[in-house]
Design a protein around this motif. Structure first.
Motif, PDB file in Angstrom:
ATOM      1  N   GLU A   1      24.555  22.838  -5.194  1.00 47.81           N
ATOM      2  CA  GLU A   1      22.669  23.582  -6.107  1.00 47.81           C
ATOM      3  C   GLU A   1      21.996  24.361  -5.125  1.00 47.81           C
ATOM      4  N   VAL A   2      22.261  23.732  -3.885  1.00 47.42           N
ATOM      5  CA  VAL A   2      21.307  24.992  -2.555  1.00 47.42           C
ATOM      6  C   VAL A   2      21.843  26.141  -1.761  1.00 47.42           C
ATOM      7  N   MET A   3      21.949  27.494  -1.228  1.00 44.38           N
ATOM      8  CA  MET A   3      22.158  27.425  -0.179  1.00 44.38           C
ATOM      9  C   MET A   3      21.794  27.154   1.539  1.00 44.38           C
ATOM     10  N   ALA A   4      21.463  26.438   1.714  1.00 50.33           N
ATOM     11  CA  ALA A   4      20.709  25.575   2.774  1.00 50.33           C
ATOM     12  C   ALA A   4      19.904  24.428   2.456  1.00 50.33           C
ATOM     13  N   ALA A   5      19.841  23.595   3.635  1.00 52.16           N
ATOM     14  CA  ALA A   5      19.449  22.266   3.653  1.00 52.16           C
ATOM     15  C   ALA A   5      18.847  21.845   4.819  1.00 52.16           C
ATOM     16  N   ILE A   6      18.031  21.042   4.208  1.00 49.55           N
ATOM     17  CA  ILE A   6      17.297  20.081   6.182  1.00 49.55           C
ATOM     18  C   ILE A   6      17.519  18.952   5.959  1.00 49.55           C
ATOM     19  N   THR A   7      18.452  18.279   6.817  1.00 53.84           N
ATOM     20  CA  THR A   7      18.541  17.030   6.796  1.00 53.84           C
ATOM     21  C   THR A   7      19.007  16.218   8.242  1.00 53.84           C
ATOM     22  N   SER A   8      19.076  15.311   7.339  1.00 56.15           N
ATOM     23  CA  SER A   8      19.885  13.583   8.421  1.00 56.15           C
ATOM     24  C   SER A   8      21.096  13.743   9.109  1.00 56.15           C
ATOM     25  N   GLU A   9      22.071  14.807   7.783  1.00 58.58           N
ATOM     26  CA  GLU A   9      23.169  14.527   8.211  1.00 58.58           C
ATOM     27  C   GLU A   9      24.175  15.430   9.257  1.00 58.58           C
TER      28      GLU A   9
ATOM     29  N   ASP B   1      15.297  13.403  -0.081  1.00 61.91           N
ATOM     30  CA  ASP B   1      14.966  13.018   1.113  1.00 61.91           C
ATOM     31  C   ASP B   1      15.599  13.615   2.142  1.00 61.91           C
ATOM     32  N   GLN B   2      15.660  13.618   3.323  1.00 63.56           N
ATOM     33  CA  GLN B   2      16.927  14.181   4.321  1.00 63.56           C
ATOM     34  C   GLN B   2      17.704  13.688   4.122  1.00 63.56           C
ATOM     35  N   SER B   3      17.977  11.729   3.645  1.00 64.21           N
ATOM     36  CA  SER B   3      19.289  11.353   3.465  1.00 64.21           C
ATOM     37  C   SER B   3      20.430  12.222   2.222  1.00 64.21           C
ATOM     38  N   ARG B   4      19.950  13.173   1.970  1.00 67.74           N
ATOM     39  CA  ARG B   4      20.247  13.054   0.478  1.00 67.74           C
ATOM     40  C   ARG B   4      21.080  14.822   0.381  1.00 67.74           C
TER      41      ARG B   4
END
Length: 302
Positions: free
Chosen positions: A146-154, A134-137
């Motif tokens: 754990e990852v190098m990039a993320a699509i997030t709501s933060e 989920d984008q909230s996590r």
């Protein structure tokens, strides 16, 4: 204060591998050493930085200091692999690829992310490990290394990361006309929303509950079916299993044709999305960022 410069890269890799695989035994198998050697490398690294780096539980959990060094290890490996890839780019049989782990939400993965990944693979020797959450996590995964990039709501940057605003995913609460007539004939209110069946993606999906709170100003617990697949979630709503939040552009045609109806006409829920990635002098990461932003601009609302 301890001098923690010139950290042992082998020990850093051992720490990151142990965290990723969860046990010293599994890390030892991957690194072709003994579990005792893994333990000794990490103890030496802990002595070097003067901090405990791992909680010795199963699976292994990094401490806050451990997260910092796991992230450093992954960053170092990315830059090293990218350099090696450049050195062997003229050797067609080489298997030296840079692996980039990403955390993204399901709707983005279903909609447009693959377009961006394909564009980057046309330019660089990279492979991807895409983790759905989920984008909230997703930002938490970035924070843990754990990852190098993320699509997030933060919108607030994770330490050591850059943030780029991508746009908004717009959702609308819909159901079939038959379900609407059966459950909402007397209006969409706290009583009807508490009783009517709801469809959610999984237990981390708060879109439907957020909609209920905005409409009723109450925390309700409707009977809920969980469908953790974008395609099947869409199908479940369209087949009358319950009401749910669909991406607005996906529902437009069926709303116009009367095959779906909005619970509250005109009420849309927007989720702002951001691309967060490590601050690195990496050509692959820079081009990935450009590709993600371009693809998002074609799909998302401003």
């Amino acid at each position: 204060m301890k001098d923690v410069t010139q950290l042992d890269p082998v020990a850093l890799r051992t720490l990151a591998t142990s965290v990723r695989l969860g046990t010293f035994e599994a890390a030892a198998r991957e690194l072709h050493v003994t579990p005792s050697a893994v333990s000794q490398r990490i103890k030496a690294l802990e002595a070097r930085v003067g901090r405990v780096l791992l909680h010795r539980v199963k699976p292994l959990e990094p401490t806050e200091a451990g997260h910092v060094l796991v992230r450093l290890a992954a960053q170092t490996e990315l830059l090293e692999r990218e350099a090696v890839s450049e050195l062997v780019e003229d050797e067609p049989d080489s298997t030296s690829y840079t692996s980039i782990p990403l955390a993204v939400n399901s709707d983005v993965l279903y909609g447009w992310l693959v377009d961006a990944l394909v564009a980057v693979q046309d330019q660089h020797r990279v492979v991807f490990e895409v983790i759905r959450d989920d984008q909230s996590r997703t930002a938490a995964r970035l924070r843990r290394g754990e990852v190098m990039a993320a699509i997030t709501s933060e919108p607030k940057p994770v330490p050591g990361c850059r943030v780029v605003r991508l746009g908004r995913l717009r959702y609308t609460a819909v159901t079939t006309p038959e379900f609407h007539d059966r459950h909402f004939a007397d209006g969409v209110n706290a009583t009807s929303l508490a009783a009517a069946r709801m469809v959610a993606f999984d237990r981390a999906d708060t879109l439907q509950h957020d909609f209920v709170r905005r409409v009723t100003r109450k925390h309700l617990a409707p009977p809920t079916t969980y469908i953790p697949s974008v395609r099947e979630f869409d199908s479940a709503v369209r087949r009358g299993m319950g009401w749910g939040m669909l991406m607005a552009h996906e529902a437009e045609a069926d709303l116009a044709a009367g095959r779906l109806v909005e619970l509250v006409p005109g009420r849309r829920n927007d989720v702002a999305l951001f691309w967060q990635h490590w601050r690195l002098g990496s050509a692959a990461m820079a081009d990935l960022t450009d590709a993600v932003v371009r693809a998002a601009q074609e799909w998302l609302s401003a």
